[in-house]
Write an enzyme that holds these catalytic residues in place. Structure first.
Site, PDB file in Angstrom:
ATOM      1  N   GLY A 178       7.891  27.514 -14.581  1.00  0.00           N
ATOM      2  CA  GLY A 178       7.542  26.781 -13.359  1.00  0.00           C
ATOM      3  C   GLY A 178       7.761  27.625 -12.116  1.00  0.00           C
ATOM      4  O   GLY A 178       8.090  27.100 -11.052  1.00  0.00           O
TER       5      GLY A 178
ATOM      6  N   ARG B 257       5.820  28.931 -10.096  1.00  0.00           N
ATOM      7  CA  ARG B 257       4.910  28.715  -8.950  1.00  0.00           C
ATOM      8  C   ARG B 257       5.313  27.498  -8.119  1.00  0.00           C
ATOM      9  O   ARG B 257       4.780  27.275  -7.042  1.00  0.00           O
ATOM     10  CB  ARG B 257       3.472  28.556  -9.446  1.00  0.00           C
TER      11      ARG B 257
ATOM     12  N   VAL C 158      10.912  24.970  -6.604  1.00  0.00           N
ATOM     13  CA  VAL C 158      12.216  25.275  -7.207  1.00  0.00           C
ATOM     14  C   VAL C 158      12.143  26.565  -8.016  1.00  0.00           C
ATOM     15  O   VAL C 158      12.969  27.472  -7.841  1.00  0.00           O
ATOM     16  CB  VAL C 158      12.688  24.104  -8.102  1.00  0.00           C
ATOM     17  N   GLY C 159      11.151  26.678  -8.889  1.00  0.00           N
ATOM     18  CA  GLY C 159      11.018  27.879  -9.714  1.00  0.00           C
ATOM     19  C   GLY C 159      10.859  29.128  -8.846  1.00  0.00           C
ATOM     20  O   GLY C 159      11.438  30.185  -9.139  1.00  0.00           O
TER      21      GLY C 159
ATOM     22  N   SER D  30      16.008  15.307 -11.532  1.00  0.00           N
ATOM     23  CA  SER D  30      16.011  14.950 -10.109  1.00  0.00           C
ATOM     24  C   SER D  30      16.850  13.687  -9.929  1.00  0.00           C
ATOM     25  O   SER D  30      17.216  13.024 -10.897  1.00  0.00           O
ATOM     26  CB  SER D  30      14.587  14.720  -9.615  1.00  0.00           C
ATOM     27  N   SER D  31      17.120  13.365  -8.662  1.00  0.00           N
ATOM     28  CA  SER D  31      17.993  12.217  -8.389  1.00  0.00           C
ATOM     29  C   SER D  31      17.351  10.890  -8.805  1.00  0.00           C
ATOM     30  O   SER D  31      18.046   9.878  -8.892  1.00  0.00           O
ATOM     31  CB  SER D  31      18.358  12.182  -6.906  1.00  0.00           C
ATOM     32  N   CYS D  32      16.055  10.882  -9.090  1.00  0.00           N
ATOM     33  CA  CYS D  32      15.412   9.609  -9.465  1.00  0.00           C
ATOM     34  C   CYS D  32      15.779   9.155 -10.886  1.00  0.00           C
ATOM     35  O   CYS D  32      15.390   8.076 -11.303  1.00  0.00           O
ATOM     36  CB  CYS D  32      13.900   9.673  -9.289  1.00  0.00           C
TER      37      CYS D  32
ATOM     38  N   TYR E 212       8.400   9.311 -14.606  1.00  0.00           N
ATOM     39  CA  TYR E 212       8.993  10.636 -14.424  1.00  0.00           C
ATOM     40  C   TYR E 212      10.481  10.595 -14.810  1.00  0.00           C
ATOM     41  O   TYR E 212      10.985  11.477 -15.520  1.00  0.00           O
ATOM     42  CB  TYR E 212       8.816  11.026 -12.956  1.00  0.00           C
TER      43      TYR E 212
ATOM     44  N   LYS F 111      12.683  12.716 -17.672  1.00  0.00           N
ATOM     45  CA  LYS F 111      13.803  13.586 -17.289  1.00  0.00           C
ATOM     46  C   LYS F 111      15.099  13.161 -17.995  1.00  0.00           C
ATOM     47  O   LYS F 111      15.900  14.013 -18.398  1.00  0.00           O
ATOM     48  CB  LYS F 111      13.985  13.575 -15.767  1.00  0.00           C
TER      49      LYS F 111
ATOM     50  N   LEU G 105      14.706  18.054  -1.779  1.00  0.00           N
ATOM     51  CA  LEU G 105      14.638  19.473  -1.443  1.00  0.00           C
ATOM     52  C   LEU G 105      13.598  19.743  -0.360  1.00  0.00           C
ATOM     53  O   LEU G 105      12.672  18.954  -0.176  1.00  0.00           O
ATOM     54  CB  LEU G 105      14.255  20.273  -2.691  1.00  0.00           C
TER      55      LEU G 105
ATOM     56  N   HIS H 133       6.821  14.499   1.207  1.00  0.00           N
ATOM     57  CA  HIS H 133       8.049  13.808   1.587  1.00  0.00           C
ATOM     58  C   HIS H 133       8.242  13.922   3.097  1.00  0.00           C
ATOM     59  O   HIS H 133       7.486  14.600   3.781  1.00  0.00           O
ATOM     60  CB  HIS H 133       9.238  14.383   0.819  1.00  0.00           C
TER      61      HIS H 133
HETATM   62  P1  GDP Z   1      11.994   8.822  -0.456  1.00  0.00           P
HETATM   63  O1  GDP Z   1      13.212   9.647  -0.120  1.00  0.00           O
HETATM   64  O2  GDP Z   1      11.736   8.747  -1.932  1.00  0.00           O
HETATM   65  O3  GDP Z   1      12.053   7.466   0.179  1.00  0.00           O
HETATM   66  O4  GDP Z   1      10.693   9.577   0.105  1.00  0.00           O
HETATM   67  P2  GDP Z   1      10.152  10.105   1.505  1.00  0.00           P
HETATM   68  O5  GDP Z   1      10.724  11.444   1.799  1.00  0.00           O
HETATM   69  O6  GDP Z   1       8.649  10.040   1.388  1.00  0.00           O
HETATM   70  O7  GDP Z   1      10.595   9.060   2.633  1.00  0.00           O
HETATM   71  C1  GDP Z   1      11.897   9.004   3.167  1.00  0.00           C
HETATM   72  C2  GDP Z   1      11.927   8.137   4.421  1.00  0.00           C
HETATM   73  O8  GDP Z   1      11.247   8.803   5.495  1.00  0.00           O
HETATM   74  C3  GDP Z   1      11.254   6.762   4.276  1.00  0.00           C
HETATM   75  O9  GDP Z   1      12.019   5.813   4.962  1.00  0.00           O
HETATM   76  C4  GDP Z   1       9.915   6.993   4.987  1.00  0.00           C
HETATM   77  O10 GDP Z   1       9.353   5.780   5.488  1.00  0.00           O
HETATM   78  C5  GDP Z   1      10.369   7.878   6.133  1.00  0.00           C
HETATM   79  N1  GDP Z   1       9.286   8.616   6.811  1.00  0.00           N
HETATM   80  C6  GDP Z   1       9.113   8.679   8.158  1.00  0.00           C
HETATM   81  N2  GDP Z   1       8.010   9.371   8.472  1.00  0.00           N
HETATM   82  C7  GDP Z   1       7.469   9.788   7.309  1.00  0.00           C
HETATM   83  C8  GDP Z   1       6.313  10.564   6.982  1.00  0.00           C
HETATM   84  O11 GDP Z   1       5.544  10.986   7.833  1.00  0.00           O
HETATM   85  N3  GDP Z   1       6.100  10.812   5.653  1.00  0.00           N
HETATM   86  C9  GDP Z   1       6.937  10.360   4.681  1.00  0.00           C
HETATM   87  N4  GDP Z   1       6.684  10.652   3.396  1.00  0.00           N
HETATM   88  N5  GDP Z   1       8.018   9.592   4.953  1.00  0.00           N
HETATM   89  C10 GDP Z   1       8.290   9.321   6.243  1.00  0.00           C
END
Ligand code: GDP
Length: 311
Positions: free
Chosen positions: A14, A16, A19-20, A110-112, A139, A143, A169, A182
Site C-alpha cells: 500500500g 501509494r 500511510v504506506g 483504524s479507530s472505526c 470496513y 479490520k 490522519l 475528511h
Molecule cells: P468524522 O471524523 O468521521 O466525523 O469525519 P470528518 O472528518 O468528515 O468530519 C469531522 C467533523 O468535521 C464533522 O463534524 C463535520 O461535520 C465537520 N466538518 C466541518 N467542515 C467540514 C468539511 O468541509 N468537510 C468534512 N468532511 N467535514 C467537515
C-alpha cells in the site's frame, strides 16, 4: 524486544496510499531495503498472485498498509467492496507471510473498529464491547478480522506479528476532494480557494463543536517504525496524538496557516457526526514513543506541500 531493520527487506504493502507512502519515507532512515509493488505488479485481492509475488520477493518484514478506504458515502454505498476486498487483501498477505516465514508483520486498522459508544478516550480493550457505527461497519468488520487473524497466528504459530490502530490522519497524499475528504484537508482547500478568490466567508459543516484528534502521517510512520522494532504483544495498539481540538478551533488554525481571515459560516444542514473521538494512546506512550508535532506545525508543512505540488 528489538527487531533490527538494518539490511532487512521490508515490503510496504500500500505504498501509494498516505500511510504506506509515509512509512516508506520513514524507513529510508533505517538502512533497510524497501520493497514496493503497485497494482500492476501484484493484485492483492488475487490469492495466487500474492503467493507468487511473495515467493519471488521474500521480505523479512511487512507493513500491511494496503486497504480499500473511503469516506462515509463510499462505505455506505459499496459495502461489498469494503468488506470483501479488505478481507481478501489482508488474508492473502497474512497467509503468504506465513507460507514464507516472514519474521515481522505490522497490520494497520483504524479507530472505526471501536464501538460507536465506546467510553472516551477509547482504549484498546473497548474492542468488541458494543455495536459499531453502522455507516462504516463493513470496513470495521474486515479490520477486526485482520486483528484477530494476526492474533491467531501469534497463538497458533508463535509469530511475532502485531497490529496498530491510528487515529484521524492528515498530511502529504491526503484526499482533497471536497465531497469525499475528511475535515482537515477539506478546510485547508476551502481556505486556500477562498483566499485566491477573495471570498469573505468559508463554510464549515455542522456546528463546529465536535472534538477530533489529528495525527500527521509522518508522525504515525515514526510510531510504526518504533513498534516494528520494539513491540511484540498480542494486543493491538492505538496510535494517536492525544490532543483534541474543536472543529471551530481547527478552522481558525487553518485560517492562520493559510493567512486568510474569513467569516466562518456554520452549515447546520450538514451532520456533526460523533461529538467526540479521542483514542487513548497511553500504552504507546508508556513504551517510550511520544514524538508528536504540534497541529499547527503539521498543518503548516502540509500546506507548504500543497502550495508546491497542488491539491
Ligand atoms: P468524522 O471524523 O468521521 O466525523 O469525519 P470528518 O472528518 O468528515 O468530519 C469531522 C467533523 O468535521 C464533522 O463534524 C463535520 O461535520 C465537520 N466538518 C466541518 N467542515 C467540514 C468539511 O468541509 N468537510 C468534512 N468532511 N467535514 C467537515
Amino acid at each position: 524486544m528489538t527487531f533490527d531493520l538494518k539490511d532487512k527487506r521490508v515490503w510496504v504493502a500500500g505504498h501509494r496510499g498516505m500511510v504506506g507512502g509515509a512509512v516508506a519515507r520513514r524507513l529510508q532512515a533505517e538502512g533497510c531495503e524497501i520493497i514496493r509493488a503497485g497494482r500492476e505488479v501484484v493484485d492483492l485481492v488475487d490469492q495466487s498472485a500474492v503467493h507468487e509475488w511473495m515467493a519471488e520477493s521474500r521480505p523479512d518484514a511487512i507493513v500491511l498498509a494496503a486497504a480499500k478506504v473511503g469516506g462515509i458515502h463510499a462505505n455506505d454505498t459499496r459495502p461489498v467492496d469494503f468488506l470483501h476486498d479488505n478481507l481478501m487483501i489482508q488474508a492473502n498477505i497474512i497467509d503468504a507471510a506465513h507460507a514464507f516465514d516472514v519474521a515481522r508483520l505490522l497490520f494497520l486498522g483504524s479507530s472505526c473498529i471501536y464501538p460507536k459508544l465506546a467510553p472516551q478516550p477509547i482504549s484498546e480493550d473497548s474492542l468488541l464491547t458494543g455495536p459499531l457505527e453502522p455507516t462504516n461497519e463493513w470496513y470495521a468488520i474486515a479490520k477486526i478480522a485482520g486483528i484477530k487473524l494476526v492474533q491467531a497466528h501469534r497463538k497458533q504459530h508463535g509469530r511475532k506479528w502485531i497490529s496498530a490502530m491510528p487515529t484521524n490522519l492528515y498530511g502529504p497524499g491526503d484526499n482533497y476532494d471536497l465531497q469525499s475528504s475528511h475535515v482537515l484537508p477539506a478546510l485547508l482547500r476551502k481556505f486556500h480557494e477562498a483566499k485566491q478568490r477573495g471570498d469573505t466567508e468559508v463554510v464549515v459543516w455542522g456546528s463546529g463543536r465536535p472534538l477530533r484528534e489529528f495525527l500527521h502521517c509522518d508522525d504515525l510512520a515514526d510510531a510504526l517504525v518504533f513498534l516494528l522494532k520494539n513491540y511484540d504483544d498480542d494486543e493491538h495498539i492505538n496510535v494517536g496524538s492525544g490532543v483534541e481540538v474543536s472543529i471551530r478551533d481547527l478552522a481558525e488554525t487553518i485560517a492562520e496557516v493559510v493567512g486568510y481571515e474569513a467569516k466562518l459560516v456554520f452549515d447546520s444542514s450538514k451532520p456533526d457526526g460523533t461529538p467526540r473521538k479521542l483514542m487513548d494512546s497511553s500504552r504507546l506512550h508508556a513504551l517510550g514513543w511520544n514524538n508528536v508535532r504540534s497541529l499547527k506545525d503539521g498543518i503548516r508543512s502540509t500546506y507548504e506541500g500543497v502550495l508546491r505540488d497542488g491539491f
